[in-house]
Write a protein that holds these residues in place. Structure first.
Motif, PDB file in Angstrom:
ATOM      1  N   UNK A   1       3.039  -2.587 -11.256  1.00  0.00           N
ATOM      2  CA  UNK A   1       2.189  -1.812 -10.788  1.00  0.00           C
ATOM      3  C   UNK A   1       1.103  -2.746 -11.145  1.00  0.00           C
TER       4      UNK A   1
ATOM      5  N   UNK B   1      -4.729  -5.628  -4.063  1.00  0.00           N
ATOM      6  CA  UNK B   1      -5.389  -4.584  -3.212  1.00  0.00           C
ATOM      7  C   UNK B   1      -6.816  -4.883  -3.225  1.00  0.00           C
TER       8      UNK B   1
ATOM      9  N   UNK C   1      -9.540   2.915  -6.455  1.00  0.00           N
ATOM     10  CA  UNK C   1      -8.555   3.892  -6.446  1.00  0.00           C
ATOM     11  C   UNK C   1      -7.304   3.835  -7.327  1.00  0.00           C
ATOM     12  N   UNK C   2      -6.293   3.649  -7.111  1.00  0.00           N
ATOM     13  CA  UNK C   2      -4.898   3.793  -7.974  1.00  0.00           C
ATOM     14  C   UNK C   2      -5.369   3.358  -9.058  1.00  0.00           C
TER      15      UNK C   2
ATOM     16  N   UNK D   1       2.182   1.669  -3.266  1.00  0.00           N
ATOM     17  CA  UNK D   1       1.278   2.401  -4.436  1.00  0.00           C
ATOM     18  C   UNK D   1       1.328   3.664  -4.134  1.00  0.00           C
ATOM     19  N   UNK D   2       1.103   4.240  -2.684  1.00  0.00           N
ATOM     20  CA  UNK D   2       1.088   5.674  -2.496  1.00  0.00           C
ATOM     21  C   UNK D   2       1.739   6.662  -2.676  1.00  0.00           C
TER      22      UNK D   2
ATOM     23  N   UNK E   1       0.346  -5.584  -8.003  1.00  0.00           N
ATOM     24  CA  UNK E   1       0.190  -4.697  -7.064  1.00  0.00           C
ATOM     25  C   UNK E   1      -1.242  -4.561  -6.446  1.00  0.00           C
TER      26      UNK E   1
ATOM     27  N   UNK F   1      -3.172   5.811 -11.439  1.00  0.00           N
ATOM     28  CA  UNK F   1      -2.423   5.713 -12.564  1.00  0.00           C
ATOM     29  C   UNK F   1      -2.384   5.619 -13.896  1.00  0.00           C
TER      30      UNK F   1
ATOM     31  N   UNK G   1       3.614   5.605  -5.548  1.00  0.00           N
ATOM     32  CA  UNK G   1       3.914   6.042  -6.792  1.00  0.00           C
ATOM     33  C   UNK G   1       2.962   6.560  -7.674  1.00  0.00           C
TER      34      UNK G   1
ATOM     35  N   UNK H   1       0.615  -1.363  -0.185  1.00  0.00           N
ATOM     36  CA  UNK H   1       0.044  -0.082  -0.131  1.00  0.00           C
ATOM     37  C   UNK H   1       0.695   0.263   0.626  1.00  0.00           C
TER      38      UNK H   1
END
Lengths: 275, 294
Positions: free
Chosen positions: B92, B99, B105-106, A15-16, B95, B110, A18, A12
């Motif tokens: 990415x 989640x 959100x990610x 990712x944050x 990863x 991105x 990034x 986490x």
């Protein structure tokens, strides 16, 4: 179990980090677009003390924003409309017809997807001049149709296979001719792939830079991207003005993204699997 | 029955004619006529021109250091992009895929840079490189941030890479994410029960299951990277000097702003086309073999 939790936290955090890096330029552009030059030189990273909307009104005027946004809209919509209709017709028929001629035409379209735009930009400019479509908003839209049909035909061709033939046969029993069958029965069924194609082409045409640069000569016909580019050239170091223009130019696509996020993601995945 | 066959062809032509007309005028004929011009010394205006045979090609590949430099620069760029863009996008995607709650959100964050036009991205980053980072360096004494991001050819190569990745990784990430979601959960669970750790599961189960996505992303990156233009135009304009000039820029310059050597520029375009074609075919061949093995 503990280790798993620690791992998950680490991921986490990664990712944050990034996400922050990824968002940094946009954040910088937005906060600084509200500052004066003086405020910027004091600190680029500080939040603006007062929101200076002058940058925006200035950029709004300098880019002829309403006019260039209208041009971009016309070009995108005419282009997409043309691509969708021409490609749906062709993709459908090519997918349903067997034989050497059908395969040859399909191959011709698909193979051309490998031709880089830069390899044809010189003769294309020539062609546009000869046909006097150079310099015109609608002329540019026609060129996008020519460049966009190959990919769209490919996607339609694949999608049509999933539609049962019985539907057309029964429509023809009921007395529809081929075109009626297509427009009344088939075309509505192609909607999912049509949405995909429309979104992918919208992003391409709206954001494109080089083709409008080559084709449009009159400032009144400029697209939003071209107007911003011109502004960047003219006011090279006046960052408050330019940043406001960059933010203004990006707002339409960000809005589209907010509304159609799900379709865009699906469209890319779909386009890639078929492509 | 000959009438029926005849009708089939008429219908085929009627349905494909609209697309074929636009396609022929704006893509097919330019492609062919570009190849034709590439053998001439045409300047784009003069009705009289002469045939040079392979002259243009020989000149471009033997006597044009600017073209060769731009070719070399582009090849380096393509290679670095293929590796970095795909590794980063895959990392990415893996990863994010792990989640459960924050996936959306990610993914949104991105992917967002991809929506912004490449040229606008390049201008935004020019601001960051030329103004923001030097100021941060001054205030925090992190000398690294204060380097000449766009003025030193060695550094600006990496600046160009950074912006290209920022702009492009999101797209590849979406494709990888879609592929990862297609890998059956049961396979991964089985591997973990057999004692494989997360990395081993990724290497031996997940990656082989998504080879088709890797093929596609390599193909897209390869094709896109050879056409790089906007990022370089916006960041360095090909400079300082011609040190960061890419092929597309060299072609543009030759045809539109230098000497109006249409024929010569067309020859360079044909060389670009040939290179993209060769690289693509090799790549697809190599990857297809890998897919069969998996």
């Amino acid at each position: 179990m503990r280790l798993k939790k620690a791992n998950s936290l680490l991921i986490t955090l990664l990712l944050c980090a990034g996400a922050i890096v990824s968002f940094f330029p946009i954040y910088m552009a937005v906060i600084n677009s509200f500052k004066t030059q003086g405020e910027m030189f004091a600190s680029f990273t500080a939040l603006p003390t007062k929101l200076h909307f002058e940058n925006y009104s200035q950029a709004f005027i300098q880019t002829h924003l309403l006019n260039s946004a209208l041009n971009s809209t016309i070009i995108s919509f005419v282009g997409i409309g043309g691509i969708v209709i021409c490609s749906a017709l062709a993709g459908y028929k090519l997918s349903r017809t067997r034989g050497k001629m059908s395969s040859a035409i399909f191959f011709l379209f698909v193979a051309s997807m490998l031709v880089p735009f830069h390899s044809i930009m010189i003769p294309l400019t020539r062609m546009a001049k000869d046909l006097s479509v150079q310099g015109s908003t609608y002329g540019l839209a026609l060129i996008y149709i020519g460049l966009g049909v190959n990919m769209a035909i490919f996607l339609y061709h694949g999608f049509v296979k999933s539609i049962p033939r019985e539907l057309e046969e029964s429509a023809q029993m009921d007395g529809c001719n081929e075109f009626q069958t297509f427009f009344r029965i088939i075309f509505p069924l192609l909607l999912p792939i049509t949405v995909t194609i429309a979104i992918l082409d919208f992003l391409w045409i709206w954001n494109d830079f080089l083709l409008p640069l080559l084709m449009l000569t009159d400032v009144n016909h400029y697209t939003l991207i071209l107007s911003t580019n011109m502004l960047f050239g003219e006011y090279n170091k006046d960052w408050s003005l330019i940043l406001a223009a960059l933010v203004l130019t990006s707002i339409p696509v960000i809005l589209i993204y907010a509304f159609f996020q799900k379709f865009i993601m699906e469209g890319i995945a779909e386009g890639a699997v078929k492509g | 029955m000959p009438f029926k066959i005849y009708k089939k062809y008429v219908m085929l032509l009627a349905f494909t004619a609209p697309a074929l007309i636009f396609y022929a005028i704006f893509l097919l004929i330019p492609t062919i006529s570009g190849m034709y011009y590439s053998f001439t010394d045409w300047n784009g205006l003069n009705p009289n021109y002469s045939f040079l045979g392979l002259g243009n090609f020989v000149e471009a590949l033997k006597e044009d250091p600017d073209f060769l430099n731009s070719l070399w620069f582009t090849l380096k760029y393509v290679l670095v992009m293929i590796v970095l863009q795909n590794v980063l996008a895959l990392v990415l995607a893996v990863l994010i895929e792990s989640r459960m709650r924050s996936k959306g959100f990610f993914r949104t964050i991105f992917f967002m840079p991809n929506m912004i036009s490449t040229i606008i991205s390049a201008f935004m980053w020019t601001f960051v490189f030329s103004s923001v980072l030097p100021q941060i360096a001054e205030k925090t004494a992190i000398a690294f941030l204060g380097q000449s991001w766009l003025g030193d050819p060695k550094v600006s190569f990496f600046s160009i890479i950074i912006v290209s990745l920022w702009n492009g990784v999101g797209y590849m990430m979406i494709i990888y994410l879609a592929a990862l979601q297609g890998v059956p959960q049961s396979l991964k669970e089985a591997a973990i029960i057999d004692g494989a750790n997360a990395f081993q599961t990724l290497r031996s189960v997940t990656l082989p299951m998504i080879t088709h996505a890797i093929t596609i992303c390599f193909f897209l990156t390869l094709n896109g990277a050879f056409k790089v233009y906007e990022v370089v135009y916006g960041l360095t304009g090909g400079g300082p000097g011609r040190s960061t000039q890419v092929i597309t820029m060299n072609i543009y310059e030759e045809a539109f702003s230098n000497n109006f050597r249409y024929g010569y520029a067309s020859a360079k375009s044909v060389i670009l086309f040939a290179i993209v074609l060769i690289f693509t075919l090799i790549q697809l061949r190599v990857m297809k073999k890998k897919e069969v093995e998996a």
